[in-house]
Design a protein around this motif. Structure first.
Motif, mmCIF file in Angstrom:
data_model
loop_
_atom_site.group_PDB
_atom_site.id
_atom_site.type_symbol
_atom_site.label_atom_id
_atom_site.label_comp_id
_atom_site.label_asym_id
_atom_site.label_seq_id
_atom_site.Cartn_x
_atom_site.Cartn_y
_atom_site.Cartn_z
ATOM 1 N N LYS A 96 4.264 0.665 -1.233
ATOM 2 C CA LYS A 96 4.464 0.926 -2.663
ATOM 3 C C LYS A 96 3.328 1.762 -3.225
ATOM 4 C CE LYS A 96 4.999 -1.453 -7.097
ATOM 5 N NZ LYS A 96 5.050 -2.783 -7.774
ATOM 6 N N ASP A 97 2.098 1.433 -2.813
ATOM 7 C CA ASP A 97 0.946 2.156 -3.345
ATOM 8 C C ASP A 97 0.893 3.598 -2.855
ATOM 9 O OD1 ASP A 97 -1.167 -0.790 -3.081
ATOM 10 O OD2 ASP A 97 0.302 -0.200 -4.604
ATOM 11 N N LEU A 98 1.503 3.862 -1.699
ATOM 12 C CA LEU A 98 1.573 5.238 -1.207
ATOM 13 C C LEU A 98 2.800 5.958 -1.711
ATOM 14 C CD1 LEU A 98 0.469 4.749 2.531
ATOM 15 C CD2 LEU A 98 -0.898 5.610 0.628
ATOM 16 N N GLY A 99 3.635 5.281 -2.460
ATOM 17 C CA GLY A 99 4.843 5.913 -2.980
ATOM 18 C C GLY A 99 5.906 6.091 -1.918
ATOM 19 N N LEU A 100 5.953 5.176 -0.939
ATOM 20 C CA LEU A 100 6.895 5.293 0.160
ATOM 21 C C LEU A 100 7.754 4.043 0.248
ATOM 22 C CD1 LEU A 100 4.432 6.606 2.913
ATOM 23 C CD2 LEU A 100 5.938 7.976 1.452
ATOM 24 N N GLN A 101 8.886 4.182 0.921
ATOM 25 C CA GLN A 101 9.698 3.041 1.270
ATOM 26 C C GLN A 101 9.125 2.419 2.547
ATOM 27 O OE1 GLN A 101 12.096 1.760 -0.584
ATOM 28 N NE2 GLN A 101 11.761 3.363 -2.130
ATOM 29 N N PRO A 102 9.329 1.118 2.741
ATOM 30 C CA PRO A 102 8.757 0.488 3.947
ATOM 31 C C PRO A 102 9.188 1.152 5.236
ATOM 32 C CG PRO A 102 9.474 -1.191 2.377
ATOM 33 C CD PRO A 102 9.940 0.111 1.823
ATOM 34 N N TRP A 103 10.473 1.566 5.277
ATOM 35 C CA TRP A 103 10.942 2.155 6.531
ATOM 36 C C TRP A 103 10.344 3.546 6.785
ATOM 37 C CZ3 TRP A 103 13.368 6.718 5.619
ATOM 38 C CH2 TRP A 103 13.898 6.916 4.328
ATOM 39 N N PHE B 257 -7.224 -5.751 9.789
ATOM 40 C CA PHE B 257 -5.956 -5.660 9.068
ATOM 41 C C PHE B 257 -4.960 -4.872 9.896
ATOM 42 C CE2 PHE B 257 -7.790 -7.424 5.312
ATOM 43 C CZ PHE B 257 -9.101 -6.970 5.296
ATOM 44 N N ALA B 258 -3.683 -5.032 9.554
ATOM 45 C CA ALA B 258 -2.604 -4.325 10.237
ATOM 46 C C ALA B 258 -1.514 -4.013 9.227
ATOM 47 C CB ALA B 258 -2.053 -5.156 11.389
ATOM 48 N N LEU B 259 -0.622 -3.092 9.601
ATOM 49 C CA LEU B 259 0.519 -2.731 8.758
ATOM 50 C C LEU B 259 1.760 -3.463 9.253
ATOM 51 C CD1 LEU B 259 0.008 1.121 8.355
ATOM 52 C CD2 LEU B 259 -0.337 -0.647 6.627
ATOM 53 N N HIS B 260 2.432 -4.140 8.318
ATOM 54 C CA HIS B 260 3.682 -4.823 8.667
ATOM 55 C C HIS B 260 4.809 -3.799 8.629
ATOM 56 C CE1 HIS B 260 7.044 -7.628 8.584
ATOM 57 N NE2 HIS B 260 6.189 -8.543 9.048
ATOM 58 N N PRO B 261 5.480 -3.541 9.755
ATOM 59 C CA PRO B 261 6.451 -2.431 9.799
ATOM 60 C C PRO B 261 7.678 -2.636 8.924
ATOM 61 C CG PRO B 261 6.515 -3.730 11.827
ATOM 62 C CD PRO B 261 5.361 -4.252 11.046
ATOM 63 N N ARG B 262 8.062 -3.886 8.675
ATOM 64 C CA ARG B 262 9.291 -4.108 7.896
ATOM 65 C C ARG B 262 9.039 -4.114 6.394
ATOM 66 N NH1 ARG B 262 12.783 -8.782 11.073
ATOM 67 N NH2 ARG B 262 13.093 -7.614 13.046
ATOM 68 N N SER B 263 8.022 -4.848 5.996
ATOM 69 C CA SER B 263 7.775 -4.976 4.556
ATOM 70 C C SER B 263 6.919 -3.856 4.005
ATOM 71 C CB SER B 263 7.086 -6.317 4.280
ATOM 72 O OG SER B 263 5.809 -6.354 4.910
ATOM 73 N N GLY B 264 6.225 -3.099 4.899
ATOM 74 C CA GLY B 264 5.341 -2.048 4.419
ATOM 75 C C GLY B 264 4.077 -2.598 3.787
ATOM 76 N N SER B 265 3.700 -3.825 4.157
ATOM 77 C CA SER B 265 2.527 -4.476 3.552
ATOM 78 C C SER B 265 1.342 -4.397 4.495
ATOM 79 C CB SER B 265 2.838 -5.947 3.240
ATOM 80 O OG SER B 265 3.948 -6.046 2.377
ATOM 81 N N LEU B 266 0.157 -4.483 3.887
ATOM 82 C CA LEU B 266 -1.076 -4.607 4.636
ATOM 83 C C LEU B 266 -1.339 -6.093 4.820
ATOM 84 C CD1 LEU B 266 -3.489 -2.979 5.813
ATOM 85 C CD2 LEU B 266 -4.675 -3.429 3.656
ATOM 86 N N VAL B 267 -1.478 -6.555 6.067
ATOM 87 C CA VAL B 267 -1.648 -7.973 6.357
ATOM 88 C C VAL B 267 -2.902 -8.145 7.197
ATOM 89 C CG1 VAL B 267 0.840 -8.437 6.239
ATOM 90 C CG2 VAL B 267 -0.198 -7.803 8.418
ATOM 91 N N THR B 268 -3.348 -9.395 7.273
ATOM 92 C CA THR B 268 -4.531 -9.687 8.078
ATOM 93 C C THR B 268 -4.163 -9.685 9.551
ATOM 94 O OG1 THR B 268 -4.130 -12.063 7.860
ATOM 95 C CG2 THR B 268 -5.585 -11.029 6.231
ATOM 96 N N GLU B 269 -5.103 -9.185 10.378
ATOM 97 C CA GLU B 269 -4.888 -9.138 11.817
ATOM 98 C C GLU B 269 -5.356 -10.428 12.491
ATOM 99 O OE1 GLU B 269 -3.316 -6.893 13.309
ATOM 100 O OE2 GLU B 269 -3.671 -7.346 15.427
ATOM 101 N N GLY B 270 -6.191 -11.185 11.787
ATOM 102 C CA GLY B 270 -6.706 -12.451 12.315
ATOM 103 C C GLY B 270 -7.509 -13.158 11.233
#
Length: 815
Positions: A50-57, A75-88
């Motif tokens: 969303k912050d990059l102005g893109l759709q998750p896909w 951190f990592a990118l969640h491919p489906r939701s387009g979210s930034l998530v923790t890697e551990g």
């Protein structure tokens, strides 16, 4: 023990704010989030799509990824939701120690646009650490003579959390002799002190056992305890005192292990054991104990481990001095680490193409890379460069990112592959540098036509060549590659002597070898003009032409052809006249021959092959002139037979022969007298011979009279046409053995005809010619040969049975 105070409402409010969402802004391509520490792997940090102005896909489709700097990815990118998530699990204390603000920076790469976004994630502290005293029990020795109100330092607890989650206060177990007072230093650290409330009596109670509790704040408060044993001793009324309340020292990070750092000093005016001071670290952390060592007796602090400015640039060391009975004094040692240029720049290539078309426009991005130097100040400033002779340039983009671009259009034929060395150099002293090599291949397009090494070619072939023989080979070079450089050859269509040129020669389309399709004849075709076309296999194809001249070389395949004397077509043979008064060197006649070959194959030489009277005549080697070698004698026969050979200079040489009959007599009447003096034959054909002689003389007279009339007519018309007169002069000049000039020439001819006749007998027939020794000898031209024939004498008139030959003379005059 009283419950520790907490700020549950405030902490709960902070937790709710963090859990409901993250803070983010995009300002100058910078995204900011915040996240709690100690969350499970895969916990939501921020909606990066969303912050990059893109759709998750679109994240995977557009090549959005996190650029690593070599450290462990948090951190990592969640491919489906387009979210930034923790890697551990994230431990804030491990990342930032006690820093008031803990921020992790990372970069997001949009690979399709070769664009970088900076992301700043703040790690929010949670109360995951309890206060720790670092020891389970502490003994405090107190002089029994101490007055109420005396204070004794108590061990301090350490909580690595910050803010409300850090250490908030202390509690002391209830005791009638002691109370707890907590002091706050200038650095905000709380120092617990034990306050004597009542006078102590060692005999009544020698040891007092207390429990000191330290607690923190936060939503779920934690606490830690330490047992305090107060032992009463005899009076020691002076505690050690440090010479400085704080010690400041600076040291370079590359100082060798074991180096002396500084010496702390404390004094105690007491005597004996009460005045003996020893030193120790207070609140010792693992990192401090691994890097520094304190001599308990001398107070010397030395370097125990390798210092690294990039790990930490400042250390705060608490030291303590205590005397024999246990009185203590505190001081601080503040160590500043000075940076040295001990880290070379690190280059990380984040995007790279391995090949580029040679027609690519200037400004095409070849690579995107990041440069990082862990040093500080000038030591951390980095300059990137590439060799000046390369057609590339560097451009700095966001942060420490650089792009490698083409500076001009590339030419694969000039350079097909580049090995680009990127040198990153810092500004330290001495400077350190790192080289990174990038290989780039230039792919080909069909931009070069085939090229012949020469502007034109000449080839030679011997005539009478075998059909299918190889003639010549042309090769064109195309600097392109693969199909663009594969060359085929062809010949331009043309005609030669009414036939297609392709019926004479052909060319192999792959090798450029020319072949003869027929056997050439130099006398028919001496050269061929060819146009060879070389075409490549590109799209569209390119071609070039070159001219090829094929010369047919002569072979000695033609025998000499004798033009004079020409062989008569009526069965007779020519007769040449030579007067008996001829001097040595007298030109009797000249053999004229040609050879249709050329060069050395057409060079002719003449020689006398056979003669009826050897030594009487000679033949010019190169001229073919037949001359008398000596004066003629009366004994010489009337008829002389000569065989002249004409030979060329080819290899092997070819030759032809001609037989000449020379009649020897002083004049025509002499010839007739000689003929009349011959004994008649009893042959019944004698009368016929006489008749033939009379007819021949009459014919000659008529022809002579006509010839004189023609010469007079031409003389009268000379003023009308000088060209006709010159042509007539050339015609007369070619009459063998004579040359006529105007009326004087006619007179000379008449005199010759009246006094000289030369006869030569041959097998069947002879001819009569009129030599004129007093004029220049002249070759018979081709035109004269076509217009005149020698005078023929039937051989029947020259022969009789059993006696000498009788010759009947006949003349044929040339006009």
């Amino acid at each position: 023990m009283a419950a520790p105070p907490h700020r549950a409402d405030c902490s709960r409010l902070i937790g709710i704010c963090v859990l409901l969402g993250v803070l983010w802004t995009i300002r100058a391509e910078q995204i900011r989030y915040s996240v709690l520490e100690e969350l499970e792997k895969g916990s939501f940090v921020g909606n990066i799509a969303k912050d990059l102005g893109l759709q998750p896909w679109e994240l995977a489709e557009r090549g959005v990824r996190i650029v690593s700097r070599g450290r462990t990815q948090l951190f990592a990118l969640h491919p489906r939701s387009g979210s930034l998530v923790t890697e551990g699990r994230i431990d804030r204390e491990e990342l930032c120690d006690r820093s008031p603000k803990c921020v992790v920076n990372l970069e997001i790469l949009l690979e399709d646009k070769v664009k970088i976004f900076g992301v700043e994630v703040e790690i929010i502290d949670v109360n995951d650490n309890a206060p720790n005293f670092g020891m389970e029990q502490r003994e405090i020795k107190v002089a029994e003579s101490e007055n109420p109100g005396t204070r004794f330092p108590l061990p301090e607890a350490f909580d690595p959390d910050i803010g409300i989650n850090s250490l908030q206060g202390y509690q002391l177990s209830s005791n009638v002799h002691f109370s707890l007072d907590v002091q706050s230093g200038v650095d905000g650290i709380k120092y617990p002190e034990l306050v004597l409330e009542r006078t102590l009596d060692r005999e009544e109670e020698a040891v007092h056992h207390l429990v000191l509790t330290a607690f923190d704040g936060g939503d779920q408060a934690h606490s830690g305890t330490a047992r305090i044993q107060v032992t009463l001793v005899d009076t020691n009324d002076n505690a050690p005192v440090f010479t400085q309340p704080e010690y400041h020292v600076s040291v370079r990070e590359n100082v060798p292990v074991g180096s002396w750092l500084l010496t702390v000093k404390a004094t105690d005016p007491d005597e004996g054991a009460n005045g003996e001071v020893t030193y120790s670290f207070r609140k010792v952390r693992d990192k401090i104990s691994q890097l520094f060592q304190l001599n308990s007796l001398t107070g010397d602090i030395t370097i125990l481990g390798d210092l690294d400015y990039e790990d930490s640039g400042f250390y705060d060391i608490d030291v303590e001095a205590h005397d024999g009975p246990g009185l203590r004094a505190r001081s601080k040692v503040l160590v500043t680490i000075l940076d040295v240029n001990d880290n070379a720049p690190e280059v990380t290539v984040t995007s790279l193409i391995s090949s580029i078309q040679e027609t690519s426009s200037p400004g095409t991005v070849i690579a995107l890379f990041n440069v990082l130097d862990s040093d500080s100040g000038e030591n951390g400033l980095v300059t990137c460069s590439i060799p000046d002779n390369l057609p590339f340039t560097l451009e700095k983009t966001f942060g420490n990112y650089h792009r490698l671009l083409t500076h001009r259009t590339l030419d694969r034929e000039e350079v097909s592959e580049y090995n680009i060395t990127i040198t990153a150099t810092d500004h330290g002293t001495p400077p350190l540098s790192t080289e990174t090599r990038i290989s780039l291949k230039v792919t080909d397009i069909n931009d070069n036509p085939p090229v012949f090494p020469h502007a034109s070619y000449s080839a030679y072939i011997l005539e009478n060549n075998p059909t299918g023989a190889s003639i010549f080979s042309v090769i064109a070079h195309d600097p392109d590659s693969n199909e663009n450089s594969r060359v085929t050859y062809s010949l331009a269509e043309d005609t030669l002597q009414g036939a297609p040129l392709s019926s004479y020669v052909s060319i192999n389309s792959d090798t450029g070898v020319l072949y003869a399709l027929r056997s050439f004849d130099y006398e028919q075709v001496r050269d061929l003009q060819l146009l060879v076309t070389a075409s490549d296999s590109g799209n569209p194809p390119l071609s070039s032409n070159v001219s090829l001249t094929l010369f047919v070389m002569d072979q000695n395949d033609n025998t000499p052809e004798i033009l004079y004397p020409a062989l008569p077509t009526d069965g007779s043979t020519g007769v040449e006249l030579a007067p008996r008064s001829a001097e040595p060197g007298y030109l009797v006649t000249k053999v004229v021959a040609v050879d249709r070959d050329s060069g050395q194959n057409a060079w002719l030489s003449y020689r006398l092959l056979k003669a009826s009277e050897p030594g009487l005549f000679t033949v010019g080697l190169h001229t073919g002139e037949v001359r008398t070698a000596r004066a003629l004698l009366d004994r010489d026969a009337l008829k002389q037979s000569l065989v002249v050979a004409v030979q060329d200079h080819g290899q092997p040489p070819l030759s032809a022969t001609v037989t000449l009959t020379v009649a020897v007599a002083d004049s025509i009447p002499d010839v007739l007298t000689d003929l009349g003096s011959l004994k008649p034959s009893g042959d019944p054909d004698t009368s016929d011979l006489t008749l033939y002689l009379v007819v021949a003389v009459a014919a000659v007279s008529c022809v002579f009279l006509a010839f004189v009339i023609v010469l007079l007519a031409l003389r009268l018309r000379r003023w009308h046409s000088s060209r006709m007169l010159q042509a007539l002069g050339r015609g007369l000049a070619d009459v063998p053995g004579s040359q006529f000039v105007g009326v004087d020439g006619v007179r000379a001819f008449l005199q010759t005809y009246s006094h000289e006749v030369s006869l030569t007998a041959d097998s069947r027939k002879s001819h009569v010619i009129f030599p004129q020794p007093n004029y220049a000898d002249t070759l018979i031209s081709q035109e004269s040969c076509e217009k005149s024939e020698p005078l023929l004498i039937p051989q029947d008139l020259l022969e009789t049975k059993g006696g000498p030959s009788l010759h009947q003379v006949s003349q044929n005059l040339t006009h």
